[in-house]
Structures are given as structure tokens and as C-alpha cells.
Design a protein around this motif. Structure first.
Motif, PDB file in Angstrom:
ATOM      1  N   ARG A   1      33.402  36.575  38.699  1.00 19.32           N
ATOM      2  CA  ARG A   1      34.049  36.385  40.569  1.00 19.32           C
ATOM      3  C   ARG A   1      33.105  36.669  41.343  1.00 19.32           C
ATOM      4  O   ARG A   1      31.997  37.434  40.960  1.00 19.32           O
ATOM      5  N   GLU A   2      33.161  36.069  42.766  1.00 20.78           N
ATOM      6  CA  GLU A   2      32.407  36.494  44.359  1.00 20.78           C
ATOM      7  C   GLU A   2      32.889  37.707  44.127  1.00 20.78           C
ATOM      8  O   GLU A   2      33.855  38.199  44.416  1.00 20.78           O
ATOM      9  N   LYS A   3      32.278  38.779  44.846  1.00 24.84           N
ATOM     10  CA  LYS A   3      32.619  40.152  45.405  1.00 24.84           C
ATOM     11  C   LYS A   3      33.288  39.532  46.565  1.00 24.84           C
ATOM     12  O   LYS A   3      32.578  39.293  47.670  1.00 24.84           O
ATOM     13  N   GLU A   4      34.549  40.885  46.815  1.00 26.20           N
ATOM     14  CA  GLU A   4      34.888  40.719  47.942  1.00 26.20           C
ATOM     15  C   GLU A   4      34.386  41.262  48.997  1.00 26.20           C
ATOM     16  O   GLU A   4      33.381  42.531  49.509  1.00 26.20           O
ATOM     17  N   ASN A   5      34.183  40.598  50.393  1.00 27.56           N
ATOM     18  CA  ASN A   5      33.236  41.065  52.264  1.00 27.56           C
ATOM     19  C   ASN A   5      31.945  41.470  51.681  1.00 27.56           C
ATOM     20  O   ASN A   5      31.418  42.065  51.905  1.00 27.56           O
ATOM     21  N   SER A   6      31.149  39.608  51.272  1.00 24.10           N
ATOM     22  CA  SER A   6      29.735  40.507  50.503  1.00 24.10           C
ATOM     23  C   SER A   6      29.018  39.205  50.927  1.00 24.10           C
ATOM     24  O   SER A   6      29.675  38.121  51.171  1.00 24.10           O
ATOM     25  N   ARG A   7      28.058  38.843  50.781  1.00 22.79           N
ATOM     26  CA  ARG A   7      27.026  38.339  50.970  1.00 22.79           C
ATOM     27  C   ARG A   7      27.297  37.122  50.659  1.00 22.79           C
ATOM     28  O   ARG A   7      27.546  37.126  48.978  1.00 22.79           O
ATOM     29  N   LYS A   8      27.032  35.542  50.825  1.00 23.95           N
ATOM     30  CA  LYS A   8      27.440  35.003  49.846  1.00 23.95           C
ATOM     31  C   LYS A   8      26.535  35.165  48.412  1.00 23.95           C
ATOM     32  O   LYS A   8      25.021  34.692  48.398  1.00 23.95           O
ATOM     33  N   TYR A   9      27.140  34.248  47.783  1.00 26.10           N
ATOM     34  CA  TYR A   9      26.846  34.419  46.500  1.00 26.10           C
ATOM     35  C   TYR A   9      26.230  35.487  45.391  1.00 26.10           C
ATOM     36  O   TYR A   9      25.075  35.801  44.858  1.00 26.10           O
ATOM     37  N   ASP A  10      27.051  36.737  46.502  1.00 21.34           N
ATOM     38  CA  ASP A  10      26.641  38.226  45.483  1.00 21.34           C
ATOM     39  C   ASP A  10      28.385  37.928  44.755  1.00 21.34           C
ATOM     40  O   ASP A  10      29.305  37.557  44.876  1.00 21.34           O
ATOM     41  N   TYR A  11      27.880  38.225  43.075  1.00 21.24           N
ATOM     42  CA  TYR A  11      28.935  38.063  42.597  1.00 21.24           C
ATOM     43  C   TYR A  11      29.224  39.197  41.146  1.00 21.24           C
ATOM     44  O   TYR A  11      28.263  40.236  41.388  1.00 21.24           O
ATOM     45  N   GLU A  12      30.050  38.729  40.520  1.00 17.62           N
ATOM     46  CA  GLU A  12      29.917  40.195  39.466  1.00 17.62           C
ATOM     47  C   GLU A  12      31.130  39.679  38.210  1.00 17.62           C
ATOM     48  O   GLU A  12      31.466  38.851  38.744  1.00 17.62           O
ATOM     49  N   ILE A  13      30.342  40.336  37.317  1.00 16.95           N
ATOM     50  CA  ILE A  13      31.035  39.417  36.190  1.00 16.95           C
ATOM     51  C   ILE A  13      31.521  40.885  35.017  1.00 16.95           C
ATOM     52  O   ILE A  13      31.340  41.856  34.825  1.00 16.95           O
ATOM     53  N   GLN A  14      32.833  40.049  34.473  1.00 11.68           N
ATOM     54  CA  GLN A  14      33.202  41.352  34.053  1.00 11.68           C
ATOM     55  C   GLN A  14      33.845  40.922  32.897  1.00 11.68           C
ATOM     56  O   GLN A  14      34.125  40.233  32.105  1.00 11.68           O
ATOM     57  N   GLU A  15      33.015  41.620  32.090  1.00  7.08           N
ATOM     58  CA  GLU A  15      32.659  41.429  29.755  1.00  7.08           C
ATOM     59  C   GLU A  15      34.199  41.931  29.701  1.00  7.08           C
ATOM     60  O   GLU A  15      34.436  42.648  29.653  1.00  7.08           O
ATOM     61  N   LEU A  16      35.340  40.788  29.032  1.00  7.51           N
ATOM     62  CA  LEU A  16      36.374  40.707  28.405  1.00  7.51           C
ATOM     63  C   LEU A  16      35.929  41.444  26.784  1.00  7.51           C
ATOM     64  O   LEU A  16      37.024  42.020  26.429  1.00  7.51           O
ATOM     65  N   GLU A  17      34.809  40.625  26.531  1.00  4.16           N
ATOM     66  CA  GLU A  17      35.193  40.725  25.144  1.00  4.16           C
ATOM     67  C   GLU A  17      33.581  40.435  24.579  1.00  4.16           C
ATOM     68  O   GLU A  17      33.051  38.990  25.664  1.00  4.16           O
ATOM     69  N   SER A  18      32.523  40.443  23.463  1.00  4.60           N
ATOM     70  CA  SER A  18      31.448  40.623  22.942  1.00  4.60           C
ATOM     71  C   SER A  18      31.436  40.250  21.343  1.00  4.60           C
ATOM     72  O   SER A  18      32.524  41.230  21.043  1.00  4.60           O
ATOM     73  N   GLY A  19      30.665  40.183  21.267  1.00  2.00           N
ATOM     74  CA  GLY A  19      30.201  39.815  19.573  1.00  2.00           C
ATOM     75  C   GLY A  19      29.365  38.690  19.048  1.00  2.00           C
ATOM     76  O   GLY A  19      28.665  38.681  19.650  1.00  2.00           O
ATOM     77  N   GLY A  20      29.296  38.321  17.428  1.00  2.00           N
ATOM     78  CA  GLY A  20      28.560  37.398  17.271  1.00  2.00           C
ATOM     79  C   GLY A  20      28.094  37.354  15.809  1.00  2.00           C
ATOM     80  O   GLY A  20      28.766  37.781  15.369  1.00  2.00           O
TER      81      GLY A  20
END
Length: 266
Positions: free
Chosen positions: A60-79
Motif C-alpha cells: 500500500r502507499e503511505k498516507e499523506n506521503s510523497r509519490k511512490y512512498d510505500y509500505e509492505i505488510q507481510e502477512l505470512e512467510s515460509g518456504g
């Protein structure tokens, strides 16, 4: 690390190809306008040389931030710590040795055991941790790399033979012509990759089941995703019912590179 690098490839694709924005025709003005997507759900199947990593999350893009600032929320991982290109290549090399087992045994050749290969009765006659055994494993792997990477010419494949420079237990080096059943090797690859894909999709269902989402992107990342079997197996397992239930869009990392090449972010 490699996992973050491949997530970066996904983010690059989102930004440059325009997944984060969608367009619609404004009925009053008849002008195409851009709407912002709130969030993008994704799964990454990161099939590398040593391991395969799974990552599921939200971009998702960060709210009220400059263009193309983003954040990743990892819900799960494995492998899968054993599903990697080099590990599969060692399984292929080992099977080539097995296909020529009688000849190899008679001439005093040994080979090392792949880390993801279980020892069986009789293996003790030709499996070893000696320098010669390690050398033979590496030489057969080198010889079979073009096959694994899909670069082997059909004319070469049709010969069903390869000449490989090996070392016997006495330390004597010699070229040996080995018979190769490529169909048998194909089955080894498909079985191992299939198991990895199923593990990824099972965890995928746990993460996203019950969530009403517009769409979820599955990205195939890592050098080993170049294998023709990866996308083929995903396509077979992602039935229409499965795709419709989760609104899945499958993207290969190498098509991502082609689509983003030359595009500027910002």
C-alpha cells in the motif's frame, strides 16, 4: 538479502506498470481519469539457487506521503530449504550416475549424496564423501546445467548421451560416455517443483481464505523460476475455480523485467 531483492522487483513492477492505479471513463466529461487502489495483495514464490522462499502480504502507499512512498505488510512467510536450483541440479546429476550405475561401479567411480536425497540400501557401494566423489558430482552437475536451465539444444538432447570427465577411486581421470534418459530427469524436476508449488498454494489458502479481495497477484521470482516446469505447474494447479475464488493474476518475474525495462519511476 535475496528475499528483499525479489520483493523490490515486485514493487518496481507495481510502480512502473501501473498496478497501483486503475483508470475509468468519467461519463460526464468523457475523460479517462485515474483512481487509486487502496491496497494490493500478493504472494511471492521466490525460487532461488539454494532455497525457495514464500512471502504473502499487502502493498500500500503511505498516507499523506510523497509519490511512490510505500509500505509492505507481510502477512505470512515460509518456504522449502531444500528446493533450490543447485539442489535440483545435484539430484539430476545423481540420477545420471544411477542411470549408469553398473558401468560406474565396474570402473570404480563414486559420487557424493545430494543433501535432499535419502540414502538407500546399496548406495554404500558407490556413495562417498571422498574428494573424487565430490569432483564427480560437480562435473556431472556442470555437464547437466544447460539441460536444467532449458538451454540444451534439441540435437544434443536427442543423442541421449554425454561425455563427462570423471575421476575414479584411484584418482585416475578419464572421459566417460554416459547414457541419459531425459524423460526420467523431467519427472524428477516436476515432482520436486510440484511439491514446492503445492506447499506455497496450501499456505496461500490459509492466508487469504475468507478474505473478499478484488484481486491477488502471485509473482514467480528467483532465477530458478525460469524453468519451464514452474509456470506450467502453477497453471495446472491454478484451476479456473481457484482463480475465480481468489481473483488470482499470475506474473513471472522475467516478464516483469521485460515490462519494466526502460521505464522511469518518479
Amino acid at each position: 538479502n535475496r528475499k528483499n531483492k525479489n520483493l523490490s522487483s515486485v514493487i518496481k513492477y507495481i510502480l512502473t506498470v501501473g498496478m497501483f492505479y486503475k483508470t475509468k471513463l468519467d461519463k460526464k466529461s468523457q475523460i479517462v481519469v485515474t483512481e487509486e487502489n487502496e491496497k494490493i495483495y500478493y504472494g511471492v514464490f521466490d525460487f532461488g539457487g539454494g532455497t525457495t522462499d514464500f512471502s504473502y502480504g499487502i502493498y500500500r502507499e503511505k498516507e499523506n506521503s510523497r509519490k511512490y512512498d510505500y509500505e509492505i505488510q507481510e502477512l505470512e512467510s515460509g518456504g522449502d530449504k531444500y528446493l533450490g536450483g543447485e539442489n535440483l541440479l545435484s539430484l539430476i546429476a545423481f540420477d545420471v550416475f544411477l542411470q549408469n550405475r553398473e558401468k560406474m561401479f565396474e570402473k570404480g567411480y563414486e559420487i557424493s549424496l545430494p543433501i535432499n536425497q535419502k540414502s538407500k540400501i546399496g548406495f554404500e557401494t558407490f556413495v562417498s564423501e571422498s574428494n573424487q566423489a565430490e569432483y564427480n558430482m560437480k562435473k556431472i552437475m556442470e555437464s547437466m546445467r544447460d539441460y536444467w536451465e532449458g538451454k540444451l539444444e534439441e540435437t544434443e538432447k536427442e543423442k541421449l548421451k554425454k561425455t563427462i570427465y570423471l575421476s575414479n577411486k584411484s584418482g585416475q581421470y578419464q572421459n566417460e560416455e554416459l547414457d541419459i534418459d531425459y524423460n526420467r530427469l523431467d519427472e524428477i524436476l516436476k515432482k520436486n517443483i510440484y511439491n514446492g508449488v503445492i506447499s506455497f498454494l496450501e499456505k496461500f489458502k490459509v492466508v487469504f481464505d475468507g478474505k473478499k479481495l478484488k484481486e491477488i497477484y502471485i509473482f514467480l521470482a528467483g532465477n530458478s523460476s525460469k524453468s519451464k516446469f514452474v509456470e506450467e505447474i502453477f497453471e495446472n494447479e491454478l484451476t479456473e475455480e481457484f482463480k475465480q475464488k481468489y481473483n488470482i493474476i499470475l506474473k513471472n518475474a522475467y516478464s516483469i523485467e521485460e515490462e519494466t525495462e526502460g521505464k522511469v519511476i518518479g
